[in-house]
Design an enzyme around this catalytic site. Sequence first.
Site, PDB file in Angstrom:
ATOM      1  N   GLN A   5       0.809  -1.219   0.000  1.00  0.00           N
ATOM      2  CA  GLN A   5       0.000   0.000   0.000  1.00  0.00           C
ATOM      3  C   GLN A   5       0.840   1.266   0.000  1.00  0.00           C
ATOM      4  OE1 GLN A   5      -1.128   0.889   4.495  1.00  0.00           O
ATOM      5  NE2 GLN A   5      -1.806  -1.147   3.948  1.00  0.00           N
TER       6      GLN A   5
ATOM      7  N   HIS B  14       0.079   5.808   0.744  1.00  0.00           N
ATOM      8  CA  HIS B  14      -0.886   6.812   1.200  1.00  0.00           C
ATOM      9  C   HIS B  14      -0.665   8.104   0.429  1.00  0.00           C
ATOM     10  CE1 HIS B  14      -1.615   3.903   4.297  1.00  0.00           C
ATOM     11  NE2 HIS B  14      -0.344   3.924   4.624  1.00  0.00           N
TER      12      HIS B  14
ATOM     13  N   GLU C  19       2.998   7.771   8.481  1.00  0.00           N
ATOM     14  CA  GLU C  19       3.003   6.722   9.509  1.00  0.00           C
ATOM     15  C   GLU C  19       4.418   6.514  10.033  1.00  0.00           C
ATOM     16  OE1 GLU C  19      -0.308   3.651   7.685  1.00  0.00           O
ATOM     17  OE2 GLU C  19       1.781   3.281   7.214  1.00  0.00           O
TER      18      GLU C  19
ATOM     19  N   HIS D  43       4.691   0.375   0.592  1.00  0.00           N
ATOM     20  CA  HIS D  43       5.186  -0.423   1.723  1.00  0.00           C
ATOM     21  C   HIS D  43       4.244  -1.569   2.054  1.00  0.00           C
ATOM     22  CE1 HIS D  43       2.617   2.773   3.397  1.00  0.00           C
ATOM     23  NE2 HIS D  43       2.273   1.911   4.329  1.00  0.00           N
TER      24      HIS D  43
ATOM     25  N   ARG E  14      -4.162   0.500  -2.373  1.00  0.00           N
ATOM     26  CA  ARG E  14      -3.525  -0.820  -2.323  1.00  0.00           C
ATOM     27  C   ARG E  14      -3.067  -1.270  -3.694  1.00  0.00           C
ATOM     28  NH1 ARG E  14      -7.982  -0.829   0.831  1.00  0.00           N
ATOM     29  NH2 ARG E  14      -7.556  -0.873   3.057  1.00  0.00           N
TER      30      ARG E  14
HETATM   31 ZN   LIG Z   1       0.519   2.188   5.514  1.00  0.00          ZN
END
Ligand SMILES: [Zn+2]
Length: 406
Positions: A96, A98, A133, A264, A283
Amino acid sequence: MHELVGALRSYAWGSRTALARLCGRPVPSAHPEAELWFGAHPADPAHVKTAVGTTSLLELVAANPHRELGAAAPEFGDKLPFLLKILAAEEPLSLQAHPSATQARAGFERENRARVPLDSPMRNYRDENHKPELVVALDRFEALAGFREPHRTVELFRALEVPELTSYTEMLASQPDSAGLRTLFTTWITLPQPVLATLLPAVLDGCVRYLSGKGKRGFTLEARTALELAEAYPGDAGVLAALLLNRVTLEPGQGLFLDAGNLHAYLRGLGVEIMANSDNVLRGGLTPKHVDVPELLRVLDFEPIDLPVVLPEPAGDGSVRYKTPAPEFALRRFDLIEGSGQVPLTAAGPGIVLCTAGTVRLLQDGAELLVGRGGAAWISAADSDIRAQAVDGPAQLFCACLGAGS
Ligand SMILES: [Zn+2]
């Protein structure tokens, strides 16, 4: 300060032992336990225990954002801007990435205009936020993150000695940069089924031969990971794509920062994770969930990177900090030794204090709160002069608060 009880999330990739053991519950647990959420996310907020009863952190913040979050409240729309988790992965999570804040705003608007319902599984953008993240390993943590230097990837492909791979190897060797990576990734993630059905087994055979062969084994982890992913997600083009990514092993205490566009996948391990409060995930495979390849290609950053590992740095107050550019959060870690007295938790509020080892006594004025492993406390902006003390042996605390930009 108030005791904060996390929300336990059960996903198929979770562990039946890691979270239960950490929290001191019997193992194995009845269901795979994947995440313990400490935050004010509408989908599953943590709960605050007060003198008058239990309330969700979401409601507590909404009732008086200024008291709970302080002067930074308006900047984050009167909401807690981060979500803190303990994450326990037994199986790989999806491949995935972001979006950036700009991409998220545009995507959210586009899907609103197209009248895709907010709760539709086809929805890519559930809010207008980016989702940087940071994960900090509690035990050894394995992941794939960011595109590997293409020269090194070419070496890996050649080492596998798979004839079916040759044309792709040459494609990348002739353009060993972000454009070459984009071309190869796009080709692989959109391969016609009959081509994939030939190429993928050939590559996996190459990995098996490589692992059983003699000589210098510089890509053992990479080959083993491809085989593991193929076992979990047979026939998935994401297995090929994963061969282009850095294979990361974090030792306990090391962090991994995933900024917008970083492709990642977490593979396995136990960690503390903090992220901006967003659900925006694109994804690329290794999942039964919705995969939108064109949109993923739009947000991916193909610039090759070194391992995006974040090493803790002394913060000057007895803690170490994990530096990231995210304005929504900052994360520090205190390792407390029994008998070292009371350690001031400077600038702990507004935020969450999470205990990951031992037991900690939190003190404020005359009040005290015992927090054990897997337990946490909510510290409001109005709370000051919080101190922590290890009880019965060493203890570890993570302090999550707003980022430097706020
Ligand atoms: Zn992630």
